[in-house]
Design a protein around this motif. Sequence first.
Motif, PDB file in Angstrom:
ATOM      1  N   LEU A 156      32.399  26.311  45.061  1.00  0.00           N
ATOM      2  CA  LEU A 156      31.591  27.282  44.682  1.00  0.00           C
ATOM      3  C   LEU A 156      31.291  27.417  43.104  1.00  0.00           C
ATOM      4  O   LEU A 156      30.526  27.391  42.372  1.00  0.00           O
ATOM      5  N   LEU A 157      32.662  27.559  42.512  1.00  0.00           N
ATOM      6  CA  LEU A 157      32.730  27.758  41.111  1.00  0.00           C
ATOM      7  C   LEU A 157      33.066  26.388  40.363  1.00  0.00           C
ATOM      8  O   LEU A 157      32.992  26.618  39.159  1.00  0.00           O
ATOM      9  N   GLY A 158      33.622  25.448  40.670  1.00  0.00           N
ATOM     10  CA  GLY A 158      34.103  24.469  40.143  1.00  0.00           C
ATOM     11  C   GLY A 158      35.497  24.490  39.739  1.00  0.00           C
ATOM     12  O   GLY A 158      36.255  25.469  40.253  1.00  0.00           O
ATOM     13  N   SER A 159      36.018  23.646  39.144  1.00  0.00           N
ATOM     14  CA  SER A 159      37.342  23.607  38.366  1.00  0.00           C
ATOM     15  C   SER A 159      37.494  25.066  37.454  1.00  0.00           C
ATOM     16  O   SER A 159      36.723  25.319  36.850  1.00  0.00           O
ATOM     17  N   PRO A 160      38.849  25.737  37.643  1.00  0.00           N
ATOM     18  CA  PRO A 160      38.833  26.841  36.891  1.00  0.00           C
ATOM     19  C   PRO A 160      39.140  26.377  35.472  1.00  0.00           C
ATOM     20  O   PRO A 160      39.685  25.327  35.129  1.00  0.00           O
ATOM     21  N   ASP A 161      38.944  27.450  34.468  1.00  0.00           N
ATOM     22  CA  ASP A 161      39.347  27.251  33.222  1.00  0.00           C
ATOM     23  C   ASP A 161      40.745  27.209  32.902  1.00  0.00           C
ATOM     24  O   ASP A 161      41.245  26.361  31.984  1.00  0.00           O
TER      25      ASP A 161
END
Length: 124
Positions: free
Chosen positions: A62-67
């Motif tokens: 849903l969000l992709g890779s975290p920062d």
Amino acid sequence: MNSKVIRLILLGAAAYVTFVFMVIFLYPDKPENMDWQDREEYNKVQITKLSLGATREEVLALLGSPDITEAKMDSENSIQVMFYRTQHVRADGLTTQDECTPLLFENDLLVAWGDGAYQSYLKS
């Protein structure tokens, strides 16, 4: 001669409309491809859709890779915190934890998010 020109113009317009339709509706907009302002807004909206118990893989889809991410193991559980940028604090070109919303996972299941999630991670 005029009918040939009109046909070519209509054919070109139809090709253009088809191309635009395909780009807008068939090309997935990935969070990794967004600029930072769009990504912040996207992350805010998507985080509101989360539910406790979601798997780590579902959140990544849903969000992709975290920062930013942190992880540790305690005696029984693997614990991971993934930080997603949701608010701009300062224009320094870096993403810091105070600009992110933390998501806390235990054994790859979402158990909390928000500031309390990170405090819980630090205490465990």
